[in-house]
Design a protein around this motif. Structure first.
Motif, PDB file in Angstrom:
ATOM      1  N   MET A   1       0.140   0.262   1.066  1.00 22.85           N
ATOM      2  CA  MET A   1      -1.243   0.687   1.217  1.00 22.85           C
ATOM      3  C   MET A   1      -1.446   1.912   2.104  1.00 22.85           C
ATOM      4  SD  MET A   1      -2.800  -1.476  -0.707  1.00 22.85           S
ATOM      5  CE  MET A   1      -4.536  -1.424  -0.244  1.00 22.85           C
ATOM      6  N   GLY A   2      -0.444   2.285   2.883  1.00 25.49           N
ATOM      7  CA  GLY A   2      -0.621   3.411   3.800  1.00 25.49           C
ATOM      8  C   GLY A   2      -1.403   3.054   5.040  1.00 25.49           C
ATOM      9  N   ASP A   3      -1.604   1.768   5.278  1.00 24.58           N
ATOM     10  CA  ASP A   3      -2.314   1.291   6.466  1.00 24.58           C
ATOM     11  C   ASP A   3      -1.366   0.488   7.344  1.00 24.58           C
ATOM     12  OD1 ASP A   3      -4.844   2.341   5.863  1.00 24.58           O
ATOM     13  OD2 ASP A   3      -5.340   0.613   4.602  1.00 24.58           O
ATOM     14  N   ALA A   4      -1.593   0.546   8.645  1.00 24.51           N
ATOM     15  CA  ALA A   4      -0.870  -0.313   9.579  1.00 24.51           C
ATOM     16  C   ALA A   4      -1.776  -1.479   9.948  1.00 24.51           C
ATOM     17  CB  ALA A   4      -0.494   0.473  10.839  1.00 24.51           C
ATOM     18  N   GLY A   5      -1.197  -2.659   9.992  1.00 20.89           N
ATOM     19  CA  GLY A   5      -2.001  -3.826  10.316  1.00 20.89           C
ATOM     20  C   GLY A   5      -1.146  -5.001  10.735  1.00 20.89           C
ATOM     21  N   ARG A   6      -1.800  -6.098  11.014  1.00 16.45           N
ATOM     22  CA  ARG A   6      -1.104  -7.325  11.386  1.00 16.45           C
ATOM     23  C   ARG A   6      -1.799  -8.510  10.727  1.00 16.45           C
ATOM     24  NH1 ARG A   6      -4.316  -9.941  15.147  1.00 16.45           N
ATOM     25  NH2 ARG A   6      -5.864  -8.603  16.186  1.00 16.45           N
ATOM     26  N   LEU A   7      -1.067  -9.580  10.533  1.00 15.45           N
ATOM     27  CA  LEU A   7      -1.624 -10.819  10.001  1.00 15.45           C
ATOM     28  C   LEU A   7      -1.727 -11.845  11.122  1.00 15.45           C
ATOM     29  CD1 LEU A   7       0.460 -11.108   6.695  1.00 15.45           C
ATOM     30  CD2 LEU A   7      -1.964 -10.535   6.869  1.00 15.45           C
ATOM     31  N   ASP A   8      -2.750 -12.679  11.080  1.00 12.38           N
ATOM     32  CA  ASP A   8      -2.797 -13.773  12.041  1.00 12.38           C
ATOM     33  C   ASP A   8      -2.182 -15.028  11.412  1.00 12.38           C
ATOM     34  OD1 ASP A   8      -4.697 -14.964  10.399  1.00 12.38           O
ATOM     35  OD2 ASP A   8      -6.373 -14.710  11.784  1.00 12.38           O
ATOM     36  N   GLU A   9      -2.196 -16.117  12.131  1.00 11.17           N
ATOM     37  CA  GLU A   9      -1.554 -17.354  11.664  1.00 11.17           C
ATOM     38  C   GLU A   9      -2.194 -17.901  10.392  1.00 11.17           C
ATOM     39  OE1 GLU A   9       1.107 -18.699  12.785  1.00 11.17           O
ATOM     40  OE2 GLU A   9       1.420 -17.762  14.747  1.00 11.17           O
ATOM     41  N   ASP A  10      -3.448 -17.548  10.144  1.00  8.93           N
ATOM     42  CA  ASP A  10      -4.156 -18.054   8.969  1.00  8.93           C
ATOM     43  C   ASP A  10      -4.126 -17.081   7.796  1.00  8.93           C
ATOM     44  OD1 ASP A  10      -4.976 -20.483  10.230  1.00  8.93           O
ATOM     45  OD2 ASP A  10      -6.480 -19.321  11.339  1.00  8.93           O
TER      46      ASP A  10
ATOM     47  N   GLY B   1       0.669   3.239 -12.791  1.00  7.42           N
ATOM     48  CA  GLY B   1       1.340   4.336 -12.095  1.00  7.42           C
ATOM     49  C   GLY B   1       0.417   5.527 -11.973  1.00  7.42           C
ATOM     50  N   TYR B   2       0.914   6.578 -11.299  1.00  9.01           N
ATOM     51  CA  TYR B   2       0.186   7.841 -11.241  1.00  9.01           C
ATOM     52  C   TYR B   2       0.505   8.640 -12.503  1.00  9.01           C
ATOM     53  CZ  TYR B   2      -0.478   6.919  -6.224  1.00  9.01           C
ATOM     54  OH  TYR B   2      -0.826   6.361  -5.020  1.00  9.01           O
ATOM     55  N   HIS B   3      -0.516   9.175 -13.128  1.00  9.86           N
ATOM     56  CA  HIS B   3      -0.337   9.907 -14.385  1.00  9.86           C
ATOM     57  C   HIS B   3       0.585  11.110 -14.193  1.00  9.86           C
ATOM     58  CE1 HIS B   3      -1.230  11.605 -18.278  1.00  9.86           C
ATOM     59  NE2 HIS B   3      -1.696  12.720 -17.719  1.00  9.86           N
ATOM     60  N   GLY B   4       1.699  11.088 -14.901  1.00  8.91           N
ATOM     61  CA  GLY B   4       2.621  12.225 -14.880  1.00  8.91           C
ATOM     62  C   GLY B   4       3.367  12.405 -13.582  1.00  8.91           C
ATOM     63  N   GLN B   5       3.363  11.408 -12.690  1.00 11.03           N
ATOM     64  CA  GLN B   5       4.028  11.555 -11.390  1.00 11.03           C
ATOM     65  C   GLN B   5       4.880  10.325 -11.087  1.00 11.03           C
ATOM     66  OE1 GLN B   5       1.942  13.385  -8.097  1.00 11.03           O
ATOM     67  NE2 GLN B   5       0.143  13.741  -9.373  1.00 11.03           N
ATOM     68  N   PRO B   6       6.011  10.194 -11.775  1.00 11.48           N
ATOM     69  CA  PRO B   6       6.846   9.006 -11.559  1.00 11.48           C
ATOM     70  C   PRO B   6       7.392   8.894 -10.142  1.00 11.48           C
ATOM     71  CG  PRO B   6       7.985  10.643 -12.920  1.00 11.48           C
ATOM     72  CD  PRO B   6       6.572  11.088 -12.805  1.00 11.48           C
ATOM     73  N   GLU B   7       7.727  10.009  -9.505  1.00  9.41           N
ATOM     74  CA  GLU B   7       8.272   9.953  -8.147  1.00  9.41           C
ATOM     75  C   GLU B   7       7.210   9.464  -7.164  1.00  9.41           C
ATOM     76  OE1 GLU B   7      10.191  13.487  -6.864  1.00  9.41           O
ATOM     77  OE2 GLU B   7      11.597  13.534  -8.547  1.00  9.41           O
ATOM     78  N   ALA B   8       5.989   9.970  -7.312  1.00 13.66           N
ATOM     79  CA  ALA B   8       4.901   9.523  -6.436  1.00 13.66           C
ATOM     80  C   ALA B   8       4.619   8.042  -6.661  1.00 13.66           C
ATOM     81  CB  ALA B   8       3.644  10.353  -6.695  1.00 13.66           C
ATOM     82  N   THR B   9       4.743   7.587  -7.901  1.00 15.22           N
ATOM     83  CA  THR B   9       4.539   6.171  -8.205  1.00 15.22           C
ATOM     84  C   THR B   9       5.581   5.322  -7.503  1.00 15.22           C
ATOM     85  OG1 THR B   9       3.592   6.714 -10.373  1.00 15.22           O
ATOM     86  CG2 THR B   9       4.386   4.460 -10.053  1.00 15.22           C
ATOM     87  N   ARG B  10       6.851   5.739  -7.595  1.00 11.64           N
ATOM     88  CA  ARG B  10       7.931   4.965  -6.962  1.00 11.64           C
ATOM     89  C   ARG B  10       7.802   4.947  -5.450  1.00 11.64           C
ATOM     90  NH1 ARG B  10      10.964   7.256 -11.332  1.00 11.64           N
ATOM     91  NH2 ARG B  10      11.479   9.082 -10.084  1.00 11.64           N
ATOM     92  N   ALA B  11       7.187   5.974  -4.884  1.00  9.03           N
ATOM     93  CA  ALA B  11       7.014   6.008  -3.430  1.00  9.03           C
ATOM     94  C   ALA B  11       5.976   4.996  -2.959  1.00  9.03           C
ATOM     95  CB  ALA B  11       6.612   7.415  -2.985  1.00  9.03           C
ATOM     96  N   VAL B  12       5.031   4.652  -3.827  1.00  9.17           N
ATOM     97  CA  VAL B  12       3.945   3.745  -3.442  1.00  9.17           C
ATOM     98  C   VAL B  12       4.199   2.323  -3.924  1.00  9.17           C
ATOM     99  CG1 VAL B  12       1.491   3.245  -3.791  1.00  9.17           C
ATOM    100  CG2 VAL B  12       2.227   5.571  -3.287  1.00  9.17           C
ATOM    101  N   VAL B  13       4.716   2.166  -5.133  1.00 14.91           N
ATOM    102  CA  VAL B  13       4.989   0.836  -5.691  1.00 14.91           C
ATOM    103  C   VAL B  13       6.494   0.591  -5.658  1.00 14.91           C
ATOM    104  CG1 VAL B  13       4.720  -0.709  -7.655  1.00 14.91           C
ATOM    105  CG2 VAL B  13       2.986   1.039  -7.210  1.00 14.91           C
ATOM    106  N   ARG B  14       6.889  -0.366  -4.806  1.00 16.48           N
ATOM    107  CA  ARG B  14       8.317  -0.693  -4.650  1.00 16.48           C
ATOM    108  C   ARG B  14       8.515  -2.190  -4.802  1.00 16.48           C
ATOM    109  NH1 ARG B  14       8.776   1.897   1.079  1.00 16.48           N
ATOM    110  NH2 ARG B  14       6.726   2.795   0.728  1.00 16.48           N
TER     111      ARG B  14
END
Length: 548
Positions: free
Chosen positions: A421-430, A402-415
């Motif tokens: 990751m904060g990135d937009a992307g797509r997966l291909d068939e492989d 987690g983020y040190h001393g920041q439980p809310e920020a941790t919950r926002a990133v790890v669900r």
């Protein structure tokens, strides 16, 4: 004969302390770290990290206490990292390129109780000590120059009752026993805290456990792939600094494998090229920008890279042009890694067999490591089919505590166990991941995360600046460059050079914008929020991807 063989009948260590103890038995005379002509064997690294761990305990540093390191890499850095693992303390590596205010934030946020610092940074440490009551002591990493009578200064007044001593780190630990300590933690206990820039506030401390440096490597071994592999006689260059999850992870995984790690205090292409030849370096972790710098050297010929068998790179994709030059000149295999501090670094890999010029897969970030799950989801968290763009998320055994001393920020990133990751992307068939855009505003310059609001606040301090917006622009060498849009106050004037000079000393040099574009006003939405995304899109027009 020492061939690096480990007897599998014994249980495998599950902590860094256990790993280095095992290597001290299996490969005591084998070099663990080579740095600036100095050799530290696994036996020496084990004994000296024991001595340092005892010294930490004697200084009152208990389990869970934060120990900061402010300096360039050397054998001391890895010794202190392992000593923290043995004593139960948590290592906080600090980017030495930061300003004193940025360093102060990390030391304050981490609640660091002890700081190891290079002597040239003791003056900064001394000033900070006066406003950081939890910081008990600063230990110089190097001994004082006998001819330097003005060394003490502010550092001597770091905290009431605590000096720093002129003898430096070797003398500070001297006299403490070299025998082992009782186990101070398990695989899920914290061992390192890496600071990474965010998008909604100052940098956050990513807390990593021992398991972060084991899980992915073990998955690769079980799967039998050679994406990131180790051979008993490898000599591996650590091109990325240890205050990055990538550099620290690569080095510690090298210790797990029992190979030799080559440490460079600063990446200087000319020096690295010489080291490759002198030491017979076989592999390394670098950024594409570092590869460009190496190839720009006059001595960069195929003969100069004859010992290199594999290069792992991260922080940015590699262009087809640069890859072609690397393949022609270096003649080795390449692998790209994608991840973050929050994932424990390694999450996906573009393996060597996909590093073929003109291959469509070269534009991808690869596929998930064995034991790692990769998914692209919509705004509701529903997985999307191949080809559809959404938010990238990763589930990995190496993810942060987690983020040190920041439980809310941790919950926002790890669900639900997934790191978003904060990135937009797509997966291909492989299962190959293609990044399309960044969902947050973070700029990545040569592998360094840059936080736009921090730069905007610094620019706003200039008397001629009314408001500003900072975004990332494409850059062929560094991946991205910092670009500032500036609105001046009525009747005021300011040249780009003047604005640049006003930022010197306020923020780290790599964060200072390289371009300044003046506007009458910034674009805003109906609620008055600056449309930073619109400004960024102007710089990325005509590009298939809006990440570089």
């Amino acid at each position: 004969m020492d061939d690096g063989t480990v007897t599998e009948a014994r249980p495998r260590p599950r902590t860094l302390a256990g790993v280095i103890a095992r290597q001290a038995v299996d490969r005591p005379a084998h070099p663990a770290v080579l740095c600036e002509g100095r050799t530290t064997t696994y036996g020496e690294l084990h004994r000296e990290s024991n001595r340092t761990a005892h010294a930490l305990r004697a200084a009152g540093i208990g389990r869970g206490a934060r120990v900061a390191y402010l300096g360039k890499e050397s054998e001391h850095f890895y010794e202190i990292a392992l000593a923290c693992a043995k004593s139960g303390a948590v290592l906080v590596p600090v980017n030495w390129r930061l300003t004193s205010d940025e360093i102060a934030h990390i030391l304050r946020d981490s609640d660091a109780e002890l700081l190891f610092a290079e002597r040239e940074r003791l003056a900064v440490a001394g000033r900070l000590g006066k406003v950081l009551p939890r910081l008990r002591r600063v230990v110089p990493l190097d001994a004082a120059d006998p001819g330097d009578a003005a060394d003490s200064g502010d550092a001597g007044d770091l905290a009431e009752g605590h000096g720093h001593g002129d003898a430096g780190f070797p003398a500070w630990k001297a006299g403490h026993p070299a025998d082992g300590l009782p186990p101070a933690g398990g695989p899920d206990d914290p061992v390192a805290q890496i600071y990474t820039s965010g998008t909604t506030g100052p940098s956050k401390g990513v807390v990593l456990a021992h398991r972060s440096f084991f899980g992915v490597a073990e998955g690769i071994e079980r799967y039998g792939c050679d994406w990131v592999d180790w051979r008993p006689d490898d000599r591996c260059l650590i091109g990325m600094p240890g205050f990055h999850a990538g550099g620290l992870s690569y080095a510690l995984q090298g210790f797990v494998a029992g190979v030799t790690m080559v440490s460079t205090p600063v990446f200087v292409a000319q020096d690295v090229l010489r080291l490759i030849g002198d030491l017979g370096i076989t592999c390394g972790l670098v950024t594409p920008a570092m590869l460009q710098m190496l190839l720009a050297e006059p001595r960069a010929t195929p003969a100069a890279f004859r010992t290199v068998r594999k290069i792992i790179y991260g922080g940015a994709p590699i262009s087809p042009t640069l890859l072609g030059r690397c393949l022609e000149t270096m003649g080795c295999r390449f692998a790209q890694i994608y991840g973050s501090s929050e994932t424990g670094n390694f999450a996906t890999c573009l393996p060597p067999e996909d590093h073929v010029p003109d291959s469509p897969r070269l534009r991808s970030a690869g596929r998930a490591y064995p034991g790692v799950e990769l998914s692209v989801v919509d705004e509701h968290g529903t997985p999307l089919p191949p080809g559809e763009v959404g938010e990238v998320r990763v589930r990995t055994p190496a993810r942060m505590l987690g983020y040190h001393g920041q439980p809310e920020a941790t919950r926002a990133v790890v669900r639900d166990g997934w790191v978003h990751m904060g990135d937009a992307g797509r997966l291909d068939e492989d299962g190959y991941l293609f990044l399309c855009d960044r969902l947050n505003d973070t700029i990545i310059v040569g592998g360094e995360n840059v936080y736009p609001v921090e730069i905007e606040n610094a620019l706003a301090a200039h008397p001629a600046v009314a408001e500003t917006a900072v975004v990332g622009a494409p850059d062929e060498r560094w991946g991205e460059a910092v670009h500032a849009y500036v609105v001046l106050r009525t009747g005021q004037r300011a040249a780009p050079r003047e604005l640049m000079l006003s930022l010197k000393g306020r923020i780290a040099d790599f964060k200072i914008p390289t371009a300044y574009e003046f506007m009458a006003e910034l674009p805003r939405n109906p609620n008055g929020k600056v449309l930073r995304r619109t400004l960024r899109d102007r710089l990325w027009q005509g590009r298939e991807r809006k990440v570089n």
